[in-house]
Motif scaffolding. Structure first.
Motif, PDB file in Angstrom:
ATOM      1  N   ASN A 321      74.709  44.188  21.069  1.00 52.78           N
ATOM      2  CA  ASN A 321      74.622  43.596  22.407  1.00 52.78           C
ATOM      3  C   ASN A 321      73.455  44.186  23.177  1.00 52.78           C
ATOM      4  O   ASN A 321      72.785  43.503  23.936  1.00 52.78           O
ATOM      5  CB  ASN A 321      75.926  43.824  23.172  1.00 52.78           C
ATOM      6  N   ALA A 322      73.227  45.488  22.971  1.00 52.47           N
ATOM      7  CA  ALA A 322      72.140  46.163  23.680  1.00 52.47           C
ATOM      8  C   ALA A 322      70.846  46.037  22.883  1.00 52.47           C
ATOM      9  O   ALA A 322      70.827  45.595  21.731  1.00 52.47           O
ATOM     10  CB  ALA A 322      72.492  47.635  23.892  1.00 52.47           C
ATOM     11  N   GLU A 323      69.746  46.448  23.517  1.00 52.35           N
ATOM     12  CA  GLU A 323      68.442  46.420  22.860  1.00 52.35           C
ATOM     13  C   GLU A 323      68.423  47.426  21.712  1.00 52.35           C
ATOM     14  O   GLU A 323      69.020  48.491  21.781  1.00 52.35           O
ATOM     15  CB  GLU A 323      67.349  46.768  23.878  1.00 52.35           C
ATOM     16  N   ILE A 324      67.733  47.073  20.636  1.00 51.07           N
ATOM     17  CA  ILE A 324      67.680  47.920  19.454  1.00 51.07           C
ATOM     18  C   ILE A 324      66.229  48.197  19.093  1.00 51.07           C
ATOM     19  O   ILE A 324      65.344  47.354  19.325  1.00 51.07           O
ATOM     20  CB  ILE A 324      68.418  47.248  18.268  1.00 51.07           C
ATOM     21  N   PHE A 325      65.964  49.398  18.567  1.00 48.65           N
ATOM     22  CA  PHE A 325      64.601  49.728  18.125  1.00 48.65           C
ATOM     23  C   PHE A 325      64.707  50.604  16.888  1.00 48.65           C
ATOM     24  O   PHE A 325      65.151  51.743  16.956  1.00 48.65           O
ATOM     25  CB  PHE A 325      63.828  50.458  19.225  1.00 48.65           C
ATOM     26  N   ILE A 326      64.317  50.043  15.756  1.00 42.86           N
ATOM     27  CA  ILE A 326      64.426  50.731  14.472  1.00 42.86           C
ATOM     28  C   ILE A 326      63.110  51.433  14.169  1.00 42.86           C
ATOM     29  O   ILE A 326      62.047  50.812  14.183  1.00 42.86           O
ATOM     30  CB  ILE A 326      64.760  49.747  13.339  1.00 42.86           C
ATOM     31  N   VAL A 327      63.173  52.733  13.856  1.00 46.56           N
ATOM     32  CA  VAL A 327      61.957  53.489  13.548  1.00 46.56           C
ATOM     33  C   VAL A 327      62.026  54.196  12.197  1.00 46.56           C
ATOM     34  O   VAL A 327      61.011  54.657  11.683  1.00 46.56           O
ATOM     35  CB  VAL A 327      61.662  54.539  14.642  1.00 46.56           C
ATOM     36  N   GLY A 328      63.214  54.332  11.612  1.00 41.67           N
ATOM     37  CA  GLY A 328      63.340  55.030  10.340  1.00 41.67           C
ATOM     38  C   GLY A 328      64.496  54.472   9.539  1.00 41.67           C
ATOM     39  O   GLY A 328      65.440  53.896  10.096  1.00 41.67           O
ATOM     40  N   CYS A 329      64.431  54.627   8.223  1.00 38.19           N
ATOM     41  CA  CYS A 329      65.511  54.149   7.371  1.00 38.19           C
ATOM     42  C   CYS A 329      65.486  54.912   6.057  1.00 38.19           C
ATOM     43  O   CYS A 329      64.497  55.546   5.705  1.00 38.19           O
ATOM     44  CB  CYS A 329      65.404  52.645   7.129  1.00 38.19           C
ATOM     45  N   ASN A 341      68.384  54.039  14.897  1.00 41.71           N
ATOM     46  CA  ASN A 341      68.251  53.219  16.104  1.00 41.71           C
ATOM     47  C   ASN A 341      67.975  54.154  17.266  1.00 41.71           C
ATOM     48  O   ASN A 341      68.890  54.774  17.820  1.00 41.71           O
ATOM     49  CB  ASN A 341      69.530  52.409  16.338  1.00 41.71           C
ATOM     50  N   SER A 342      66.702  54.251  17.665  1.00 40.52           N
ATOM     51  CA  SER A 342      66.331  55.229  18.691  1.00 40.52           C
ATOM     52  C   SER A 342      66.769  54.815  20.085  1.00 40.52           C
ATOM     53  O   SER A 342      66.870  55.658  20.978  1.00 40.52           O
ATOM     54  CB  SER A 342      64.815  55.463  18.671  1.00 40.52           C
ATOM     55  N   LYS A 343      67.050  53.532  20.296  1.00 43.70           N
ATOM     56  CA  LYS A 343      67.434  53.070  21.627  1.00 43.70           C
ATOM     57  C   LYS A 343      68.823  53.570  22.024  1.00 43.70           C
ATOM     58  O   LYS A 343      69.091  53.835  23.193  1.00 43.70           O
ATOM     59  CB  LYS A 343      67.411  51.539  21.680  1.00 43.70           C
ATOM     60  N   GLU A 344      69.718  53.688  21.074  1.00 42.47           N
ATOM     61  CA  GLU A 344      71.094  54.065  21.374  1.00 42.47           C
ATOM     62  C   GLU A 344      71.470  55.436  20.827  1.00 42.47           C
ATOM     63  O   GLU A 344      72.649  55.786  20.768  1.00 42.47           O
ATOM     64  CB  GLU A 344      72.058  53.006  20.817  1.00 42.47           C
ATOM     65  N   THR A 380      65.023  63.688  12.085  1.00 41.57           N
ATOM     66  CA  THR A 380      64.167  64.192  13.157  1.00 41.57           C
ATOM     67  C   THR A 380      64.412  63.385  14.421  1.00 41.57           C
ATOM     68  O   THR A 380      64.906  62.250  14.376  1.00 41.57           O
ATOM     69  CB  THR A 380      62.685  64.099  12.776  1.00 41.57           C
ATOM     70  N   TYR A 381      64.033  63.969  15.571  1.00 38.94           N
ATOM     71  CA  TYR A 381      64.240  63.332  16.875  1.00 38.94           C
ATOM     72  C   TYR A 381      62.924  63.354  17.652  1.00 38.94           C
ATOM     73  O   TYR A 381      62.313  64.408  17.826  1.00 38.94           O
ATOM     74  CB  TYR A 381      65.333  64.056  17.660  1.00 38.94           C
ATOM     75  N   SER A 382      62.522  62.175  18.115  1.00 36.12           N
ATOM     76  CA  SER A 382      61.234  62.073  18.814  1.00 36.12           C
ATOM     77  C   SER A 382      61.279  62.666  20.214  1.00 36.12           C
ATOM     78  O   SER A 382      60.236  62.884  20.817  1.00 36.12           O
ATOM     79  CB  SER A 382      60.813  60.602  18.890  1.00 36.12           C
ATOM     80  N   ASP A 383      62.478  62.932  20.730  1.00 39.52           N
ATOM     81  CA  ASP A 383      62.594  63.509  22.072  1.00 39.52           C
ATOM     82  C   ASP A 383      63.161  64.922  22.041  1.00 39.52           C
ATOM     83  O   ASP A 383      63.507  65.483  23.082  1.00 39.52           O
ATOM     84  CB  ASP A 383      63.478  62.630  22.958  1.00 39.52           C
TER      85      ASP A 383
END
Length: 529
Positions: A321-329, A341-344, A380-383
């Motif tokens: 339902n919310a915005e999603i942004f995939i950066v790794g798999c 999913n970095s957005k959530e 890893t975490y980008s933030d």
């Protein structure tokens, strides 16, 4: 060669004189006292010999170098350049009579210290030593992993025991409450009967006294009438007492222990079982440069990229339902797909058939995922200025490794983590978090990384450059494979194949599958033929 604390002088010992040597002749292989060294140096045949100090001799005392032919027990004096063999005077006419490259060993050994062969030998020793040290580090790390696994299992056993104890305590308290309640009920019924019988007892006692008094003091008519009236009352009471007594019951308290509890105490003999799963561990060992002229090296044939084909296994859309942004798999050892999913601030686990399994909350905005072994993954975490090693079944954090900067791409090779952290740098860490190296990159616009047996591959999203060779597809609608030598490439997928802004690519070398995700949550899994 001499042994022990003192080295005797060879020439003096020949004259049955014992003197300590001050120098050692490497040509004659014997010690020399001060006088004999002077004579040795003056003699024409030995003045070119090399004499070293006894201290230096001690360093090579145990280095065994034979100057005698193994076949003919003669001194080695010749060298055949054609066959790269040292020869004695018997070897030459027997096997090397027709060779043109037979020269005196004295001439062949000129500048031996500066020879390529010696350099190769030193390099081979250093390389082998590095390999052994790396293997030792690997096994030390594996041993530490056993300690961690032992502690984790011990914790599980204690927690399980505590949980069982707590549950048994609760069941025991409930059973004791039931016992108290049942006992009280039974005793209450006995008490009611006691009260009724006591009441009858008092009434009969009083009638007895009244009858006795009536007998003593009343008239005959009164006794006559009173006897009949009391008889009626007694008959009534007898019927009442019989009714009460007839309903009397005895109670016996017993307990029926649950069959599983009985089995636990009588049949279950083990709290659990410790199992060991073995898997072959191919420790990295790079062959050193040894006798390359005499060893035939089989070079593996490189697979031409023109033969590589993709077979679509499954595509599906991640529903959110919310915005999603995939950066790794990544593909887990059990075949499941793990998506960042970095957005959530979560990892999403899917089966390879596209069925949603679970959402896994994590410590920050996940970026890179790498599979460490059959039980662990690195995230890893980008933030955040740390990465985490988690169990890929429970996703409990087993190790938190602090870094000086936030991190992006991550890969593992030979139990070493390669992490993009900081401007233009790749941090190399062991699994305990100890920093082993810092590798500089020519750009600070690198986010994704992967490693092979002896190479690192990373992409520069700003310059559209793939360093070394790998699959790529950043800032485009293409997936391209590049030949290992970098001279050829082939586009595997394009926009016409449904590819749209791929942001995460993972190639499983064991299963030969290619996992592709885009930033909108569309997932495709391919078989690489």
């Amino acid at each position: 060669m001499a042994s022990g604390k003192h080295v005797p002088c060879g020439p003096c010992r020949y004259d049955d004189v014992t003197k300590d040597a001050k120098r050692w002749c490497t040509n004659c292989e014997e010690g020399l006292c001060e006088d004999c060294e002077n004579d040795h140096r003056k003699c024409k045949i030995s003045r070119t010999h090399k004499a070293i100090s006894i201290e230096d001799y001690r360093k090579i005392e145990n280095v065994s170098i034979s100057q005698v032919c193994n076949h003919h027990i003669e001194k080695l004096e010749w060298f055949c350049k054609t066959h790269d063999e040292v020869l004695c005077m018997v070897c030459v006419p027997l096997k090397h009579k027709a060779c043109f490259g037979v020269i005196p060993i004295r001439a062949a050994s000129t500048n031996a210290r500066q020879s390529t062969a010696l350099s190769d030998l030193e390099e081979a020793i250093e390389g082998t030593l590095r390999n052994v040290k790396q293997c030792i580090m690997n096994r030390e790390s594996a041993s530490k992993d056993i300690d961690k696994q032992e502690l984790a299992i011990k914790t599980t056993i204690i927690e399980t025991r505590t949980k069982i104890n707590g549950h048994l305590d609760k069941m025991q308290e409930k059973l004791l409450r039931d016992l108290r309640s049942t006992s009280h009920t039974c005793k209450s019924k006995y008490s009611n009967l006691f009260r009724k019988l006591e009441s009858k007892k008092e009434m009969l006692t009083k009638l007895r006294e009244q009858t006795q008094h009536m007998k003593q003091f009343s008239s005959d008519i009164q006794v006559f009438l009173g006897t009949r009236q009391v008889n009626q009352q007694i008959r009534s009471e007898v019927r009442s007492i019989k009714t009460v007594i007839g309903a009397t019951k005895d109670y016996e308290l017993k307990v029926a222990i649950h069959s599983l509890i009985e089995k636990l105490s009588n049949e279950v003999e083990d709290f659990g079982q410790i199992n060991v799963s073995e898997c072959a561990r191919k420790l990295a060992f790079r062959d050193p440069k040894i006798d390359q002229a005499q060893i035939e090296i089989n070079v593996p044939t490189l697979r031409n990229i023109s033969d590589v084909k993709l077979q679509l296994i499954k595509t599906f859309k991640i529903q959110r339902n919310a915005e999603i942004f995939i950066v790794g798999c990544a593909t887990l050892p059990n075949g499941h797909l793990l998506i960042a999913n970095s957005k959530e601030n979560q990892l999403i686990e899917y089966s390879d058939t596209g069925e949603h399994i679970r959402d896994i909350p994590v410590s920050g905005m996940p970026f890179g995922i790498t599979v460490i072994d059959s039980n662990r993954v690195g995230v890893t975490y980008s933030d955040m200025e740390f990465l985490e090693i988690t169990n890929n079944n429970t996703f409990n954090v087993e190790k938190k490794i602090s870094l000086q900067n936030s991190c992006c791409g991550i890969s593992i090779e030979d139990r070493r983590l390669y992490v993009i952290s900081g401007d233009s740098t790749i941090q190399v860490l062991d699994l305990s978090g100890r920093q082993l190296d810092t590798l500089n990159m020519p750009s600070n616009s690198v986010l994704h990384i992967t490693t092979g047996r002896d190479r690192i591959f990373y992409t520069d999203y700003d310059k559209n450059i793939l360093h070394c060779c790998s699959l790529k597809g950043y800032n485009s609608d293409n997936i391209t494979i590049i030949q290992q030598d970098g001279k050829d490439s082939k586009t595997l997928l394009t926009k016409s194949d449904g590819l749209y802004n791929p942001t995460a690519v993972y190639y499983d070398k064991e299963k030969r599958t290619l996992l592709i995700c885009n930033y909108k949550g569309e997932v495709a899994l391919y078989k690489v033929d």
